[in-house]
Design an enzyme around this catalytic site. Sequence first.
Site, PDB file in Angstrom:
ATOM      1  N   PRO A 213      -5.099 -30.191  26.716  1.00 22.25           N
ATOM      2  CA  PRO A 213      -5.626 -31.362  26.002  1.00 22.25           C
ATOM      3  C   PRO A 213      -6.687 -30.969  24.979  1.00 22.25           C
ATOM      4  CG  PRO A 213      -5.483 -31.818  28.353  1.00 22.25           C
ATOM      5  CD  PRO A 213      -5.214 -30.347  28.175  1.00 22.25           C
TER       6      PRO A 213
ATOM      7  N   HIS B  88     -17.448 -32.449  32.194  1.00 23.21           N
ATOM      8  CA  HIS B  88     -18.283 -32.393  30.993  1.00 23.21           C
ATOM      9  C   HIS B  88     -19.686 -32.914  31.261  1.00 23.21           C
ATOM     10  CE1 HIS B  88     -14.669 -32.236  27.992  1.00 23.21           C
ATOM     11  NE2 HIS B  88     -14.827 -31.114  28.670  1.00 23.21           N
TER      12      HIS B  88
ATOM     13  N   ASN C 216      -8.434 -21.828  22.880  1.00 22.33           N
ATOM     14  CA  ASN C 216      -9.197 -20.796  23.580  1.00 22.33           C
ATOM     15  C   ASN C 216      -9.945 -19.828  22.680  1.00 22.33           C
ATOM     16  OD1 ASN C 216      -8.220 -21.749  26.079  1.00 22.33           O
ATOM     17  ND2 ASN C 216      -6.377 -20.488  25.917  1.00 22.33           N
TER      18      ASN C 216
ATOM     19  N   SER D  62      -2.799 -16.519  34.023  1.00 17.80           N
ATOM     20  CA  SER D  62      -2.254 -16.015  32.757  1.00 17.80           C
ATOM     21  C   SER D  62      -3.287 -16.012  31.635  1.00 17.80           C
ATOM     22  CB  SER D  62      -1.030 -16.842  32.343  1.00 17.80           C
ATOM     23  OG  SER D  62      -1.355 -18.207  32.176  1.00 17.80           O
TER      24      SER D  62
ATOM     25  N   ASP E 128      -1.946 -19.533  37.445  1.00 15.59           N
ATOM     26  CA  ASP E 128      -1.387 -18.198  37.696  1.00 15.59           C
ATOM     27  C   ASP E 128      -2.194 -17.068  37.072  1.00 15.59           C
ATOM     28  OD1 ASP E 128      -0.855 -18.596  35.035  1.00 15.59           O
ATOM     29  OD2 ASP E 128       1.330 -18.428  35.189  1.00 15.59           O
TER      30      ASP E 128
ATOM     31  N   ARG F  46     -13.869 -24.242  33.113  1.00 17.29           N
ATOM     32  CA  ARG F  46     -12.968 -24.451  31.979  1.00 17.29           C
ATOM     33  C   ARG F  46     -11.846 -23.410  31.978  1.00 17.29           C
ATOM     34  NH1 ARG F  46     -13.633 -23.352  26.027  1.00 17.29           N
ATOM     35  NH2 ARG F  46     -12.398 -24.934  24.946  1.00 17.29           N
TER      36      ARG F  46
ATOM     37  N   VAL G  44      -1.254 -24.324  31.695  1.00 17.75           N
ATOM     38  CA  VAL G  44      -0.257 -23.502  31.017  1.00 17.75           C
ATOM     39  C   VAL G  44       0.529 -22.721  32.063  1.00 17.75           C
ATOM     40  CG1 VAL G  44       0.131 -21.740  29.254  1.00 17.75           C
ATOM     41  CG2 VAL G  44      -1.800 -23.315  29.036  1.00 17.75           C
TER      42      VAL G  44
ATOM     43  N   HIS H   4      -7.984 -24.458  31.851  1.00 17.24           N
ATOM     44  CA  HIS H   4      -7.084 -24.001  30.797  1.00 17.24           C
ATOM     45  C   HIS H   4      -5.989 -23.098  31.347  1.00 17.24           C
ATOM     46  CE1 HIS H   4      -9.423 -24.930  26.859  1.00 17.24           C
ATOM     47  NE2 HIS H   4      -9.647 -25.855  27.782  1.00 17.24           N
ATOM     48  N   ASP H   5      -6.235 -22.439  32.449  1.00 21.05           N
ATOM     49  CA  ASP H   5      -5.203 -21.641  33.090  1.00 21.05           C
ATOM     50  C   ASP H   5      -4.137 -22.544  33.707  1.00 21.05           C
ATOM     51  OD1 ASP H   5      -3.928 -19.305  34.158  1.00 21.05           O
ATOM     52  OD2 ASP H   5      -4.849 -19.741  36.096  1.00 21.05           O
TER      53      ASP H   5
ATOM     54  N   ASP I  92     -23.613 -33.207  28.062  1.00 19.61           N
ATOM     55  CA  ASP I  92     -24.376 -34.285  28.701  1.00 19.61           C
ATOM     56  C   ASP I  92     -25.797 -34.198  28.158  1.00 19.61           C
ATOM     57  OD1 ASP I  92     -25.896 -35.923  30.321  1.00 19.61           O
ATOM     58  OD2 ASP I  92     -25.158 -35.112  32.207  1.00 19.61           O
TER      59      ASP I  92
ATOM     60  N   GLU J 127      -3.099 -15.651  25.775  1.00 20.01           N
ATOM     61  CA  GLU J 127      -3.500 -17.047  25.658  1.00 20.01           C
ATOM     62  C   GLU J 127      -4.933 -17.175  25.138  1.00 20.01           C
ATOM     63  OE1 GLU J 127      -2.782 -19.010  29.416  1.00 20.01           O
ATOM     64  OE2 GLU J 127      -0.754 -18.173  29.524  1.00 20.01           O
TER      65      GLU J 127
ATOM     66  N   THR K  27     -28.749 -34.359  31.463  1.00 20.35           N
ATOM     67  CA  THR K  27     -28.911 -33.264  32.430  1.00 20.35           C
ATOM     68  C   THR K  27     -27.817 -32.222  32.166  1.00 20.35           C
ATOM     69  OG1 THR K  27     -27.604 -34.563  34.022  1.00 20.35           O
ATOM     70  CG2 THR K  27     -30.010 -34.669  34.221  1.00 20.35           C
TER      71      THR K  27
END
Length: 349
Positions: A163, A193, A94, A76, A74, A62, A70, A66-67, A245, A88, A248
């Site tokens: 998202p 997920h 986050n 960030s 990089d 994740r 944006v 998420h990096d 999930d 961030e 599992t």
Amino acid sequence: MFLFTPYPIISTLFLALSFSVSNAQLNATFYANSCPNVSAIVRNVVQQSLQSDSRIGASLIRLHFHDCFVNGCDGSILLDNSGSIQSEKDAAPNTNSTRGFDVVDNIKTSVENSCPGVVSCADILALAAESSVSLTGGPSWNVLLGRRDSLIANQSGANTSIPSPFEGLANITAKFSAVGLNTTDLVALSGAHTFGRAQCRTFVNRLFNFSGTGSPDPTLNSSYLTTLQQICPQNGSGTALANLDLTTPDTFDNNYFTNLQSNQGLLQSDQELFSTSGSATVSIVNSFSSNQTAFFQNFAQSMINMGNISPLTGSIGEIRLDCKKVNGQGLEIISMYDLSRNKNILASY
């Protein structure tokens, strides 16, 4: 806050940097000579972390996701607040949500002990994501490397570009498209997920008052709804955890897609992949549900595609010695590109 530098000597550097995003290609052998054991080092730390924290694999992938959404991949997202940086980590998607930063720091320390000043934090995120998947039963792939680390963060971009679990499929598809990812990438990457957890606050709206109707989300399986209402009571704190999930939760497999077919997707953004009538995502969900090999192959390719989102390469950016902060003190010259990489803002701090 960015302070535009008044110094005339910077004009030459500006001309050299402006509107010149590096076209250098990432490649799987980037560290073959400078840090040949980097993949093994990263994998070892992730493996040790999984022994004490079954959630960490999902958390690390994740962070990479998420990096990349944006300003590109990089590193960030790893930067802490400072006099010149609004982290961030404090953006809405986050804050009190992203985790695993300590593991990234442990990886960085191990890598620095072996190959000082060579491997970027952005590349560490990409390698940690692959290890997290392959160590929990998922596919392996050759991670393309050669990214450099940003000198800035983009908190406002994190608030708008990542998202949200509350968004409809059209909005999420648009955000993927904005960074060059297609519908297959969207469905495949959502398949991450298949492991990990989510806080009640990210889906409790579906349980009691969906879209202001005063009723639960009609796409939720009724028995699954009852289970979730017990985990997440209407007046609860919102911080309790539910498995993404339900079958599992610590294994990377294709059960996520089978869950969607049974209306047992935890997040709104998950279930809409299957429940949105006429959407191109439905047939892809069906394909991945019936064929785990197809899912694994597409997931690996989509991770490579995501890892290629606007990386800093060549002489742009730096190799951070500490993933939480930029190198050095005093005046820093940076070149910041927006997501389309058509705009250059030269700043100093």
